[in-house]
Design a protein around this motif. Sequence first.
Motif, PDB file in Angstrom:
ATOM      1  N   ALA A  97      -0.745  16.203  11.911  1.00  0.00           N
ATOM      2  CA  ALA A  97      -0.008  16.555  10.697  1.00  0.00           C
ATOM      3  C   ALA A  97       1.002  17.660  10.953  1.00  0.00           C
ATOM      4  CB  ALA A  97      -0.987  16.987   9.607  1.00  0.00           C
ATOM      5  N   ASP A 124      -4.533  21.189   4.849  1.00  0.00           N
ATOM      6  CA  ASP A 124      -4.558  20.305   3.678  1.00  0.00           C
ATOM      7  C   ASP A 124      -5.148  18.946   4.050  1.00  0.00           C
ATOM      8  OD1 ASP A 124      -3.888  18.654   1.428  1.00  0.00           O
ATOM      9  OD2 ASP A 124      -2.335  20.106   0.900  1.00  0.00           O
ATOM     10  N   ARG A 126      -5.115  16.271   2.519  1.00  0.00           N
ATOM     11  CA  ARG A 126      -4.243  15.151   2.171  1.00  0.00           C
ATOM     12  C   ARG A 126      -3.343  14.754   3.335  1.00  0.00           C
ATOM     13  NH1 ARG A 126      -1.182  17.399  -2.966  1.00  0.00           N
ATOM     14  NH2 ARG A 126      -1.096  19.201  -1.539  1.00  0.00           N
ATOM     15  N   ALA A 127      -3.129  15.670   4.262  1.00  0.00           N
ATOM     16  CA  ALA A 127      -2.235  15.389   5.388  1.00  0.00           C
ATOM     17  C   ALA A 127      -2.754  14.255   6.258  1.00  0.00           C
ATOM     18  CB  ALA A 127      -2.043  16.648   6.222  1.00  0.00           C
ATOM     19  N   LEU A 130      -1.007  10.912   5.695  1.00  0.00           N
ATOM     20  CA  LEU A 130       0.402  10.699   6.004  1.00  0.00           C
ATOM     21  C   LEU A 130       0.548   9.693   7.143  1.00  0.00           C
ATOM     22  CD1 LEU A 130       1.736  14.393   5.931  1.00  0.00           C
ATOM     23  CD2 LEU A 130       2.123  12.606   4.213  1.00  0.00           C
ATOM     24  N   LEU A 180       5.428  19.712   0.007  1.00  0.00           N
ATOM     25  CA  LEU A 180       4.120  19.119   0.262  1.00  0.00           C
ATOM     26  C   LEU A 180       3.760  18.096  -0.800  1.00  0.00           C
ATOM     27  CD1 LEU A 180       2.187  22.327   1.374  1.00  0.00           C
ATOM     28  CD2 LEU A 180       2.770  20.376   2.824  1.00  0.00           C
ATOM     29  N   ASP A 181       3.987  18.427  -2.062  1.00  0.00           N
ATOM     30  CA  ASP A 181       3.694  17.479  -3.143  1.00  0.00           C
ATOM     31  C   ASP A 181       4.503  16.197  -2.979  1.00  0.00           C
ATOM     32  OD1 ASP A 181       1.867  19.139  -4.316  1.00  0.00           O
ATOM     33  OD2 ASP A 181       3.253  19.965  -5.800  1.00  0.00           O
ATOM     34  N   PHE A 184       3.019  14.018  -0.297  1.00  0.00           N
ATOM     35  CA  PHE A 184       1.751  13.409  -0.686  1.00  0.00           C
ATOM     36  C   PHE A 184       1.877  12.504  -1.904  1.00  0.00           C
ATOM     37  CE2 PHE A 184       0.085  17.539   1.249  1.00  0.00           C
ATOM     38  CZ  PHE A 184       0.013  16.975   2.502  1.00  0.00           C
TER      39      PHE A 184
END
Length: 357
Positions: A97, A124, A126-127, A130, A180-181, A184
């Motif tokens: 990431a 994070d 959430r990464a 990706l 970032l938002d 994601f």
Amino acid sequence: MSLAAPFEVKGWCPGALRPMASGDGLIARLRPWCGAFSLAQASGLAEIAERLGNGHMDLTRRANLQIRGLSEDRLGELHIALDRLDLLDTSPQAEAARNVMVGPLAGAEVRTIADRLSRALSKDRRAAGLPAKFGWLVDGGAPLSIMGERADIALYVTDDGMALRVDGQWFGGGSIEVALDTAFGGRPDLARVDIAPVPGRRRLGSLASMTGVAAPFGRLEAVQLRELARLAEGAGASEVRLSPWRALYIDAPVKVPEALGLIVDDNDPLLQIDACPGAPACRSASVDTRAAARRLAVSGITGTIHVSGCAKGCARSAPADLTLVGGGGRYGVVRSGTPRDAIERTIGADDLAVLHG
């Protein structure tokens, strides 16, 4: 016409925690924090490359450094050594990431933002969702700006604030959190802005208070990096910054001896040529790309040249005036294109002279 050369597209980039197999052993890609290695880290990486690898390193188009020739049974030693240098991520997901390029001449504010972004990505969860090669870019438009380089999201920092480039569109009022938002899947309410940052280009030699040094075709030997770090320390430097042009930038004026084998002259003919490692280092290649590239460099052929071991074209994504595509021990010739374009004819490795003119 096609050489029908087989190759494998991995779809992901190697890391220290997830190395990739190649013809000369495992490859580990190291992502510097904030686009730079301290001199202690640079010296330490040179020692690691010699002790655990085959002494060969690559400077990549994503401003990273790869150590080649590693073995599976010594990866534990590699991880311990990298951890001592503060270059080991907490997980393969965090490592992948943290794919952030930083302008090599960026100022303190830009580099602070890049560091914050990198640390946020590494933490994070959430990464992990990706895409494997999702890339970031952070710069401030200083000389040698990298704003012309490809990235999924670019952060452009100026005195007026931060702008974001997403899918080729620029948006004002950006921030790390908004970036970032967006990555994601969020839809921040940002206004489009009409800006056109001026892209920079590779420059070498003396650059005000810095020194630019390129490695031929991106190949950097451990002995070269160790000596470069020693010279930099003697000149009062503190770090070595990486760039997407397979060049290093030292934060002090340094006299680099010609005998070191690195390039400090912008007019060096080797710089017009991109060449992948080729055989035997790469399993997909059947030709010695770098030997061919060196012959072409002194041949008098002008324009951009790309020598690729196979149709993947790892060394260069943009079209070149002349492209040679390896396959079956021969080269396919492509004019004004990429390795995946139509081949006009094939030649042997000993027939490069017919390309002149």
